[in-house]
Motif scaffolding. Structure first.
Motif, PDB file in Angstrom:
ATOM      1  N   LEU A   1      29.977  32.411  39.384  1.00 41.39           N
ATOM      2  CA  LEU A   1      29.917  33.843  39.080  1.00 41.39           C
ATOM      3  C   LEU A   1      28.668  34.199  38.284  1.00 41.39           C
ATOM      4  CD1 LEU A   1      33.660  34.589  38.116  1.00 41.39           C
ATOM      5  CD2 LEU A   1      32.468  35.270  40.200  1.00 41.39           C
ATOM      6  N   GLY A   2      27.917  33.172  37.899  1.00 39.53           N
ATOM      7  CA  GLY A   2      26.689  33.420  37.148  1.00 39.53           C
ATOM      8  C   GLY A   2      26.936  34.040  35.785  1.00 39.53           C
ATOM      9  N   LEU A   3      28.013  33.608  35.153  1.00 40.12           N
ATOM     10  CA  LEU A   3      28.368  34.219  33.866  1.00 40.12           C
ATOM     11  C   LEU A   3      27.761  33.473  32.693  1.00 40.12           C
ATOM     12  CD1 LEU A   3      32.189  34.736  34.430  1.00 40.12           C
ATOM     13  CD2 LEU A   3      30.470  36.529  34.215  1.00 40.12           C
ATOM     14  N   ASP A   4      27.326  34.212  31.684  1.00 42.02           N
ATOM     15  CA  ASP A   4      26.871  33.584  30.447  1.00 42.02           C
ATOM     16  C   ASP A   4      27.888  33.786  29.340  1.00 42.02           C
ATOM     17  OD1 ASP A   4      24.470  32.647  31.430  1.00 42.02           O
ATOM     18  OD2 ASP A   4      23.560  34.643  31.264  1.00 42.02           O
ATOM     19  N   HIS A   5      28.598  34.873  29.418  1.00 49.30           N
ATOM     20  CA  HIS A   5      29.476  35.232  28.296  1.00 49.30           C
ATOM     21  C   HIS A   5      30.879  35.571  28.771  1.00 49.30           C
ATOM     22  CE1 HIS A   5      26.021  35.214  25.714  1.00 49.30           C
ATOM     23  NE2 HIS A   5      25.385  35.972  26.576  1.00 49.30           N
ATOM     24  N   LEU A   6      31.817  35.190  27.940  1.00 49.06           N
ATOM     25  CA  LEU A   6      33.220  35.491  28.205  1.00 49.06           C
ATOM     26  C   LEU A   6      33.441  37.000  28.356  1.00 49.06           C
ATOM     27  CD1 LEU A   6      35.722  33.748  28.417  1.00 49.06           C
ATOM     28  CD2 LEU A   6      36.091  34.046  25.962  1.00 49.06           C
ATOM     29  N   ALA A   7      32.702  37.731  27.560  1.00 49.49           N
ATOM     30  CA  ALA A   7      32.909  39.185  27.535  1.00 49.49           C
ATOM     31  C   ALA A   7      32.641  39.822  28.893  1.00 49.49           C
ATOM     32  CB  ALA A   7      32.012  39.816  26.475  1.00 49.49           C
ATOM     33  N   THR A   8      31.788  39.179  29.706  1.00 48.41           N
ATOM     34  CA  THR A   8      31.464  39.792  31.004  1.00 48.41           C
ATOM     35  C   THR A   8      32.281  39.186  32.148  1.00 48.41           C
ATOM     36  OG1 THR A   8      29.602  38.276  31.156  1.00 48.41           O
ATOM     37  CG2 THR A   8      29.117  40.513  30.417  1.00 48.41           C
ATOM     38  N   ALA A   9      33.196  38.256  31.822  1.00 46.79           N
ATOM     39  CA  ALA A   9      34.019  37.640  32.871  1.00 46.79           C
ATOM     40  C   ALA A   9      35.034  38.644  33.399  1.00 46.79           C
ATOM     41  CB  ALA A   9      34.741  36.417  32.312  1.00 46.79           C
ATOM     42  N   PRO A  10      35.210  38.695  34.730  1.00 41.28           N
ATOM     43  CA  PRO A  10      36.246  39.595  35.270  1.00 41.28           C
ATOM     44  C   PRO A  10      37.610  39.207  34.704  1.00 41.28           C
ATOM     45  CG  PRO A  10      34.932  38.610  37.053  1.00 41.28           C
ATOM     46  CD  PRO A  10      34.547  37.921  35.791  1.00 41.28           C
ATOM     47  N   ARG A  11      38.329  40.187  34.195  1.00 40.86           N
ATOM     48  CA  ARG A  11      39.611  39.891  33.558  1.00 40.86           C
ATOM     49  C   ARG A  11      40.733  40.668  34.241  1.00 40.86           C
ATOM     50  NH1 ARG A  11      41.225  37.516  28.731  1.00 40.86           N
ATOM     51  NH2 ARG A  11      39.191  37.342  27.760  1.00 40.86           N
ATOM     52  N   PHE A  12      41.863  40.027  34.384  1.00 41.49           N
ATOM     53  CA  PHE A  12      43.005  40.651  35.058  1.00 41.49           C
ATOM     54  C   PHE A  12      44.237  40.561  34.171  1.00 41.49           C
ATOM     55  CE2 PHE A  12      39.967  39.687  38.272  1.00 41.49           C
ATOM     56  CZ  PHE A  12      40.080  40.717  39.191  1.00 41.49           C
ATOM     57  N   GLN A  13      45.181  41.444  34.489  1.00 43.54           N
ATOM     58  CA  GLN A  13      46.380  41.558  33.670  1.00 43.54           C
ATOM     59  C   GLN A  13      47.576  41.048  34.471  1.00 43.54           C
ATOM     60  OE1 GLN A  13      46.893  45.648  32.701  1.00 43.54           O
ATOM     61  NE2 GLN A  13      48.339  45.237  31.052  1.00 43.54           N
ATOM     62  N   LEU A  14      48.409  40.236  33.829  1.00 47.27           N
ATOM     63  CA  LEU A  14      49.561  39.650  34.533  1.00 47.27           C
ATOM     64  C   LEU A  14      50.599  40.714  34.866  1.00 47.27           C
ATOM     65  CD1 LEU A  14      50.866  37.001  35.521  1.00 47.27           C
ATOM     66  CD2 LEU A  14      51.989  36.844  33.293  1.00 47.27           C
ATOM     67  N   ARG A  15      51.025  40.732  36.139  1.00 47.11           N
ATOM     68  CA  ARG A  15      52.059  41.694  36.519  1.00 47.11           C
ATOM     69  C   ARG A  15      53.354  41.016  36.913  1.00 47.11           C
ATOM     70  NH1 ARG A  15      50.841  45.072  41.293  1.00 47.11           N
ATOM     71  NH2 ARG A  15      52.790  44.295  42.126  1.00 47.11           N
ATOM     72  N   GLU A  16      53.256  39.836  37.467  1.00 52.53           N
ATOM     73  CA  GLU A  16      54.466  39.170  37.935  1.00 52.53           C
ATOM     74  C   GLU A  16      54.230  37.677  37.933  1.00 52.53           C
ATOM     75  OE1 GLU A  16      55.421  40.260  41.960  1.00 52.53           O
ATOM     76  OE2 GLU A  16      57.056  38.798  42.054  1.00 52.53           O
ATOM     77  N   VAL A  17      55.278  36.927  37.568  1.00 56.84           N
ATOM     78  CA  VAL A  17      55.184  35.475  37.681  1.00 56.84           C
ATOM     79  C   VAL A  17      56.557  34.915  38.014  1.00 56.84           C
ATOM     80  CG1 VAL A  17      55.383  35.159  35.164  1.00 56.84           C
ATOM     81  CG2 VAL A  17      54.420  33.332  36.529  1.00 56.84           C
ATOM     82  N   ARG A  18      56.610  34.017  39.014  1.00 51.89           N
ATOM     83  CA  ARG A  18      57.894  33.401  39.356  1.00 51.89           C
ATOM     84  C   ARG A  18      57.658  32.109  40.142  1.00 51.89           C
ATOM     85  NH1 ARG A  18      59.105  35.081  44.829  1.00 51.89           N
ATOM     86  NH2 ARG A  18      57.872  36.920  45.324  1.00 51.89           N
ATOM     87  N   PRO A  19      58.639  31.196  40.068  1.00 54.67           N
ATOM     88  CA  PRO A  19      58.504  29.969  40.856  1.00 54.67           C
ATOM     89  C   PRO A  19      58.624  30.276  42.339  1.00 54.67           C
ATOM     90  CG  PRO A  19      60.348  29.829  39.293  1.00 54.67           C
ATOM     91  CD  PRO A  19      59.910  31.244  39.330  1.00 54.67           C
ATOM     92  N   LEU A  20      57.926  29.530  43.151  1.00 55.63           N
ATOM     93  CA  LEU A  20      57.965  29.706  44.599  1.00 55.63           C
ATOM     94  C   LEU A  20      58.054  28.304  45.190  1.00 55.63           C
ATOM     95  CD1 LEU A  20      57.694  32.183  46.477  1.00 55.63           C
ATOM     96  CD2 LEU A  20      55.269  31.710  46.599  1.00 55.63           C
ATOM     97  N   GLY A  21      59.292  27.849  45.457  1.00 59.51           N
ATOM     98  CA  GLY A  21      59.465  26.450  45.857  1.00 59.51           C
ATOM     99  C   GLY A  21      58.955  25.563  44.733  1.00 59.51           C
ATOM    100  N   ALA A  22      58.064  24.637  45.060  1.00 61.39           N
ATOM    101  CA  ALA A  22      57.520  23.734  44.043  1.00 61.39           C
ATOM    102  C   ALA A  22      56.294  24.329  43.347  1.00 61.39           C
ATOM    103  CB  ALA A  22      57.143  22.408  44.701  1.00 61.39           C
ATOM    104  N   ASP A  23      55.901  25.521  43.749  1.00 62.80           N
ATOM    105  CA  ASP A  23      54.675  26.143  43.224  1.00 62.80           C
ATOM    106  C   ASP A  23      55.011  27.326  42.315  1.00 62.80           C
ATOM    107  OD1 ASP A  23      53.213  24.405  44.996  1.00 62.80           O
ATOM    108  OD2 ASP A  23      53.785  25.773  46.618  1.00 62.80           O
ATOM    109  N   VAL A  24      53.981  27.917  41.734  1.00 65.55           N
ATOM    110  CA  VAL A  24      54.173  29.118  40.914  1.00 65.55           C
ATOM    111  C   VAL A  24      53.396  30.269  41.530  1.00 65.55           C
ATOM    112  CG1 VAL A  24      53.800  30.180  38.650  1.00 65.55           C
ATOM    113  CG2 VAL A  24      54.460  27.788  38.793  1.00 65.55           C
TER     114      VAL A  24
END
Ligand code: AOF
Ligand code: ZN
Length: 367
Positions: free
Chosen positions: A336-359
């Motif tokens: 992504l060619g990033l130098d700083h955390l501040a410019t990293a694309p950030r996302f917000q968690l909306r849903e989380v659940r197990p899916l078979g052996a995965d998440v």
């Protein structure tokens, strides 16, 4: 005016009916409608494949005479314009609907507030703002296409625990399990198109179709390939006549390749360059102009990185396996060619659940 608890309940149903159309109503939004008379549901409808008929006439036809004096719950402002079909507001008024409940105004300039105004002028009570956040999420693709000329982009990343999509030798089947695979097919079906980069098309020879879900609906398959250096003998080429294949290519794509793909039945979308690569913004603009509202990006890492760098990822669907592939594995997201955390694309968690052996984890953009 705010809605009542009943309004919320029926609007929840209208929204879920609307979602049934997702992936197959483009270029129109997938709208749901419920008609309620004296506490009983007398009509249900949703936008039909290809975008017509709209949700309201379907529900009104079911309700028949019971529509007189009833409430219509519609997941978007009813339309006011004369298209190939008469406006839904006329149908609602003609059926004697007394009250219309909707989450929000339509963004289509032919409607935008007019629908509500016509209903009110005809003496229909109009309640707006009911479950507007949920409706905005469901209709985000249509609104983005209308407002910004591009579809909603979901980025799917099925990876090892450490974010890899293949071993160094390119082995990638199967990192996540059968449940995750099934979920991917269900998600494909709720998008207008599946999108991949040329590298993935070459490496995986994917078919990108929806299988085993008892539906004949297939999303458009889109490949972004600057030079169109894609095998003319692979699965996409062989099936281009049956399930649409659209190719976003650069100005320097070979003319013979263009006509070969056209001959196979593919649709070609010329795009501009950004530096040495195809400009993903111009590709999405071409897809939006062609009517797409919801696109499901399935890789690979280079395309994922380009979309993220351009700020064009609206939702990330992660499927993570309990498997370690190490730094030598191929990353799900390229540099992504990033130098700083501040410019990293950030996302917000909306849903989380197990899916078979995965998440399964779903993230939305924060801005
Ligand atoms: C509704 N109910 O179910 C949908 C609506 O090309 P047309 O004439 O079909 O109109 C498309 C526009 O209608 C679309 O841009 C959006 O504003 C609205 N979609 N409206 O009342 C529906 N799908
Ligand atoms: Zn309509």
């Amino acid at each position: 005016m705010a809605g009542t608890a009943d309004d919320n309940r029926y609007m929840t149903l209208a929204l879920s009916l609307g979602r049934r159309g997702q992936g197959r109503t483009w270029p129109n939004p997938a709208v749901g409608c419920v008609i309620v008379a004296e506490g009983r549901i007398v009509g249900r409808g949703w936008t039909q494949p290809g975008g017509r008929p709209h949700a309201e006439p379907v529900a009104l036809a079911q309700a028949g005479d019971r529509g007189r004096g009833a409430t219509a719950y519609v997941s978007l402002e009813p339309c006011a314009h004369h298209g190939q079909t008469p406006p839904c507001v006329e149908a609602l008024i003609g059926a004697g609907i007394a009250r219309v409940v909707a989450p929000m105004d339509d963004h289509d300039p032919r409607v935008a507030g007019q629908g509500f105004a016509i209903l009110r002028a005809a003496g229909v009570e109009v309640v707006t703002g009911v479950l507007a956040d949920q409706a905005a999420r469901d209709l985000a693709g249509f609104f983005l296409k209308t407002d910004q000329g591009r579809p909603f982009v979901t980025l799917k990343l099925a990876t090892s625990f450490d974010g890899r999509i293949a071993t160094a030798t390119g082995e990638s089947q199967w990192i996540t399990g059968p449940e995750a695979r099934r979920a991917v097919h269900a998600m494909r079906m709720r998008h207008d198109a599946v999108l991949i980069g040329a590298g993935t098309a070459r490496a995986d020879d994917p078919s990108l179709t929806v299988r085993d879900l008892g539906s004949r609906h297939q999303p458009v398959r889109v490949v972004i390939s600057r030079r169109l250096d894609l095998p003319l003998t692979g699965k996409l080429a062989h099936t281009a006549c049956e399930v649409p294949v659209w190719l976003c290519h650069g100005p320097d794509a070979d003319a013979e390749r263009i006509s070969a793909w056209r001959g196979l039945g593919a649709r070609l979308l010329p795009c501009t360059l950004s530096g040495r690569s195809l400009d993903v913004g111009s590709a999405l603009a071409a897809l939006g102009a062609a009517g797409l509202t919801r696109v499901f990006c399935e890789g690979g890492g280079t395309l994922a990185a380009s979309l993220l760098q351009a700020g064009l990822v609206d939702e990330v669907v992660g499927m993570t396996a309990g498997l370690m592939l190490g730094a030598e594995g191929r990353p799900g997201i390229g540099a992504l060619g990033l130098d700083h955390l501040a410019t990293a694309p950030r996302f917000q968690l909306r849903e989380v659940r197990p899916l078979g052996a995965d998440v399964l984890h779903v993230w939305t953009r924060t801005d």
